[in-house]
Design a protein around this motif. Structure first.
Motif, PDB file in Angstrom:
ATOM      1  N   GLU A   1      22.714   8.695   1.099  1.00 12.02           N
ATOM      2  CA  GLU A   1      22.377   9.364   2.896  1.00 12.02           C
ATOM      3  C   GLU A   1      21.974   8.099   3.523  1.00 12.02           C
ATOM      4  OE1 GLU A   1      23.782  11.870   3.530  1.00 12.02           O
ATOM      5  OE2 GLU A   1      24.136  13.335   2.151  1.00 12.02           O
ATOM      6  N   THR A   2      21.701   8.418   4.859  1.00 16.66           N
ATOM      7  CA  THR A   2      21.074   7.459   5.921  1.00 16.66           C
ATOM      8  C   THR A   2      19.847   6.901   5.504  1.00 16.66           C
ATOM      9  OG1 THR A   2      20.790   9.284   7.372  1.00 16.66           O
ATOM     10  CG2 THR A   2      22.773   8.088   7.564  1.00 16.66           C
ATOM     11  N   ALA A   3      18.698   7.811   5.497  1.00 13.84           N
ATOM     12  CA  ALA A   3      17.553   7.229   5.328  1.00 13.84           C
ATOM     13  C   ALA A   3      17.342   6.402   3.982  1.00 13.84           C
ATOM     14  CB  ALA A   3      16.313   8.295   5.389  1.00 13.84           C
ATOM     15  N   GLY A   4      17.935   7.322   3.072  1.00 13.31           N
ATOM     16  CA  GLY A   4      17.997   6.510   1.654  1.00 13.31           C
ATOM     17  C   GLY A   4      18.719   5.121   1.501  1.00 13.31           C
ATOM     18  N   GLY A   5      19.653   4.985   2.297  1.00 16.67           N
ATOM     19  CA  GLY A   5      20.523   3.672   2.512  1.00 16.67           C
ATOM     20  C   GLY A   5      19.709   2.701   3.336  1.00 16.67           C
ATOM     21  N   ILE A   6      18.705   3.094   4.159  1.00 24.12           N
ATOM     22  CA  ILE A   6      17.975   1.966   4.730  1.00 24.12           C
ATOM     23  C   ILE A   6      16.735   1.473   3.829  1.00 24.12           C
ATOM     24  CG2 ILE A   6      15.806   1.744   6.652  1.00 24.12           C
ATOM     25  CD1 ILE A   6      17.677   3.813   8.434  1.00 24.12           C
ATOM     26  N   ALA A   7      16.277   2.478   3.066  1.00 21.76           N
ATOM     27  CA  ALA A   7      15.287   2.281   2.054  1.00 21.76           C
ATOM     28  C   ALA A   7      15.895   1.169   1.239  1.00 21.76           C
ATOM     29  CB  ALA A   7      14.839   3.377   1.360  1.00 21.76           C
ATOM     30  N   TRP A   8      17.145   1.560   0.623  1.00 15.01           N
ATOM     31  CA  TRP A   8      17.745   0.703  -0.452  1.00 15.01           C
ATOM     32  C   TRP A   8      17.981  -0.835   0.170  1.00 15.01           C
ATOM     33  CZ3 TRP A   8      18.477   1.917  -5.498  1.00 15.01           C
ATOM     34  CH2 TRP A   8      19.544   0.930  -6.033  1.00 15.01           C
ATOM     35  N   ALA A   9      18.085  -0.857   1.407  1.00 18.73           N
ATOM     36  CA  ALA A   9      18.300  -2.289   1.898  1.00 18.73           C
ATOM     37  C   ALA A   9      17.193  -2.786   2.431  1.00 18.73           C
ATOM     38  CB  ALA A   9      19.473  -1.969   3.133  1.00 18.73           C
ATOM     39  N   ARG A  10      15.950  -2.269   2.172  1.00 19.08           N
ATOM     40  CA  ARG A  10      14.742  -2.517   2.926  1.00 19.08           C
ATOM     41  C   ARG A  10      14.534  -4.181   2.833  1.00 19.08           C
ATOM     42  NH1 ARG A  10      11.125   0.794   0.653  1.00 19.08           N
ATOM     43  NH2 ARG A  10      11.610   2.518   2.237  1.00 19.08           N
ATOM     44  N   GLU A  11      14.703  -4.735   1.642  1.00 17.92           N
ATOM     45  CA  GLU A  11      14.302  -6.260   1.513  1.00 17.92           C
ATOM     46  C   GLU A  11      15.343  -7.070   2.248  1.00 17.92           C
ATOM     47  OE1 GLU A  11      14.424  -9.553  -2.090  1.00 17.92           O
ATOM     48  OE2 GLU A  11      14.379  -7.587  -2.436  1.00 17.92           O
ATOM     49  N   ALA A  12      16.696  -6.624   2.361  1.00 20.43           N
ATOM     50  CA  ALA A  12      17.831  -7.482   3.252  1.00 20.43           C
ATOM     51  C   ALA A  12      17.661  -7.182   4.615  1.00 20.43           C
ATOM     52  CB  ALA A  12      18.972  -6.692   2.983  1.00 20.43           C
ATOM     53  N   LEU A  13      17.097  -6.212   5.213  1.00 25.56           N
ATOM     54  CA  LEU A  13      16.679  -5.846   6.501  1.00 25.56           C
ATOM     55  C   LEU A  13      15.263  -6.658   7.065  1.00 25.56           C
ATOM     56  CD1 LEU A  13      17.831  -2.000   6.575  1.00 25.56           C
ATOM     57  CD2 LEU A  13      18.878  -3.915   7.646  1.00 25.56           C
ATOM     58  N   GLY A  14      14.296  -6.783   6.518  1.00 23.97           N
ATOM     59  CA  GLY A  14      13.147  -7.470   6.667  1.00 23.97           C
ATOM     60  C   GLY A  14      12.275  -6.510   7.495  1.00 23.97           C
ATOM     61  N   ASP A  15      11.385  -7.395   8.108  1.00 22.20           N
ATOM     62  CA  ASP A  15      10.031  -6.462   8.626  1.00 22.20           C
ATOM     63  C   ASP A  15      10.018  -6.145  10.167  1.00 22.20           C
ATOM     64  OD1 ASP A  15       8.890  -6.542   6.048  1.00 22.20           O
ATOM     65  OD2 ASP A  15       8.066  -8.569   6.452  1.00 22.20           O
ATOM     66  N   GLU A  16      11.313  -6.570  10.892  1.00 26.60           N
ATOM     67  CA  GLU A  16      11.397  -6.498  12.392  1.00 26.60           C
ATOM     68  C   GLU A  16      12.205  -5.176  12.611  1.00 26.60           C
ATOM     69  OE1 GLU A  16       9.675  -8.077  14.340  1.00 26.60           O
ATOM     70  OE2 GLU A  16       8.771  -9.215  12.625  1.00 26.60           O
ATOM     71  N   PRO A  17      12.434  -4.949  13.789  1.00 24.52           N
ATOM     72  CA  PRO A  17      13.164  -3.759  14.232  1.00 24.52           C
ATOM     73  C   PRO A  17      14.504  -4.256  14.010  1.00 24.52           C
ATOM     74  CG  PRO A  17      11.370  -3.805  15.722  1.00 24.52           C
ATOM     75  CD  PRO A  17      11.167  -4.935  14.743  1.00 24.52           C
ATOM     76  N   PHE A  18      15.485  -3.312  13.790  1.00 27.57           N
ATOM     77  CA  PHE A  18      16.806  -3.567  13.546  1.00 27.57           C
ATOM     78  C   PHE A  18      17.902  -2.722  14.267  1.00 27.57           C
ATOM     79  CE2 PHE A  18      15.019  -1.368   9.864  1.00 27.57           C
ATOM     80  CZ  PHE A  18      15.913  -0.280   9.604  1.00 27.57           C
ATOM     81  N   LEU A  19      19.047  -2.904  14.414  1.00 20.04           N
ATOM     82  CA  LEU A  19      19.907  -2.086  15.050  1.00 20.04           C
ATOM     83  C   LEU A  19      20.732  -1.413  13.944  1.00 20.04           C
ATOM     84  CD1 LEU A  19      21.841  -1.203  17.585  1.00 20.04           C
ATOM     85  CD2 LEU A  19      22.960  -3.308  17.246  1.00 20.04           C
ATOM     86  N   VAL A  20      20.813  -0.005  14.132  1.00 19.75           N
ATOM     87  CA  VAL A  20      21.713   0.694  13.050  1.00 19.75           C
ATOM     88  C   VAL A  20      23.181   1.144  13.875  1.00 19.75           C
ATOM     89  CG1 VAL A  20      21.730   2.972  11.969  1.00 19.75           C
ATOM     90  CG2 VAL A  20      19.910   1.612  11.693  1.00 19.75           C
ATOM     91  N   ILE A  21      24.084   1.062  13.214  1.00 20.90           N
ATOM     92  CA  ILE A  21      25.254   1.842  13.688  1.00 20.90           C
ATOM     93  C   ILE A  21      25.980   2.501  12.544  1.00 20.90           C
ATOM     94  CG2 ILE A  21      27.504   1.051  14.686  1.00 20.90           C
ATOM     95  CD1 ILE A  21      26.373  -1.231  15.691  1.00 20.90           C
TER      96      ILE A  21
END
Length: 239
Positions: free
Chosen positions: A85-105
């Motif tokens: 799901e969406t929130a789970g997908g963000i958590a799974w990619a947490r390391e790749a996304l880093g610590d700054e705000p990111f765009l989601v599409i």
């Protein structure tokens, strides 16, 4: 600034097309849905892309590779079978996304919103200590009740003000586009299956969710019929 494109879903409503093709690779206007996103992002200077995948992940990865052909650099976030799901997908990619705000599409929408706005929104997000900024659109025929209300740049629960157009709080639909703080999903464990909506509702309760209304073109490509309609529209618009 990084961008996460959601591309892990099964695409049940698009079957049988998605039995053999990941939904983001379905073609409209002569190119895959997700390529429209990649080209817009590259033009806006947002070339660090994270794409989550699960259903037919090998097909999707093989088609896009490292993204160089489209002017971007892709990091793949492969999720367990069935996706998270969406929130789970963000958590799974947490390391790749880093610590700054990111765009989601969302990978299964088509929209002419300009992703170059994301940098400004990320700065505003940090200044206000908001958890997310959502792009909202007028309700389509297949979702007339909408998702949220928008008043003076702040998002409210639809049940509070639904239909109060005189006060600028008529309901709108989430476009599947937003700028998120990593803090929004900080409490979601890696590997946990969870949708975004409960987290967005909690952010509204804390008055930490902002938004804007996009009045341009947006299509939720959720059915074969809408896919065909968008394809015709884009082809007709091509010189």
């Amino acid at each position: 600034m990084k961008t996460l494109i959601f591309a892990a879903g099964r695409g049940e409503r698009m079957r049988p097309l998605t039995d053999t093709t990941p939904k983001p690779l379905l073609s409209v206007g002569g190119k895959p849905l997700i390529v429209w996103h990649l080209e817009r992002l590259a033009a806006a200077g947002l070339n660090e892309i994270v794409i989550n995948c699960a259903h037919l992940a090998d097909t999707l990865c093989a088609a896009l590779g490292d993204g160089r052909r489209h002017g971007v650099s892709i990091t793949w976030s492969r999720e367990p079978a069935g996706a998270l799901e969406t929130a789970g997908g963000i958590a799974w990619a947490r390391e790749a996304l880093g610590d700054e705000p990111f765009l989601v599409i969302n990978g299964d929408v088509w929209c002419d919103w300009n992703p170059a706005h994301a940098h400004r929104l990320a700065h505003a997000l940090a200044e206000r200590q908001d958890l997310a900024h959502l792009v909202l659109v007028d309700n389509p025929e297949h979702h007339t009740r909408g998702d949220f209300c928008l008043c003076d740049g702040r998002i409210r629960h639809a049940r509070e003000d639904a239909g109060d157009a005189e006060n600028g709080t008529d309901t709108l639909t989430y476009a599947g586009i937003g700028v998120f703080s990593p803090a929004l999903c900080a409490g979601v464990e890696r590997g946990q299956t969870m949708k975004l909506r409960p987290l967005l509702d909690a952010a509204i309760d804390r008055q930490r969710l902002s938004g804007e209304r996009h009045t341009g073109r947006w299509v939720d490509v959720g059915t074969p019929e809408r896919l065909a309609d968008l394809d015709r529209t884009l082809r007709d618009a091509t010189p």
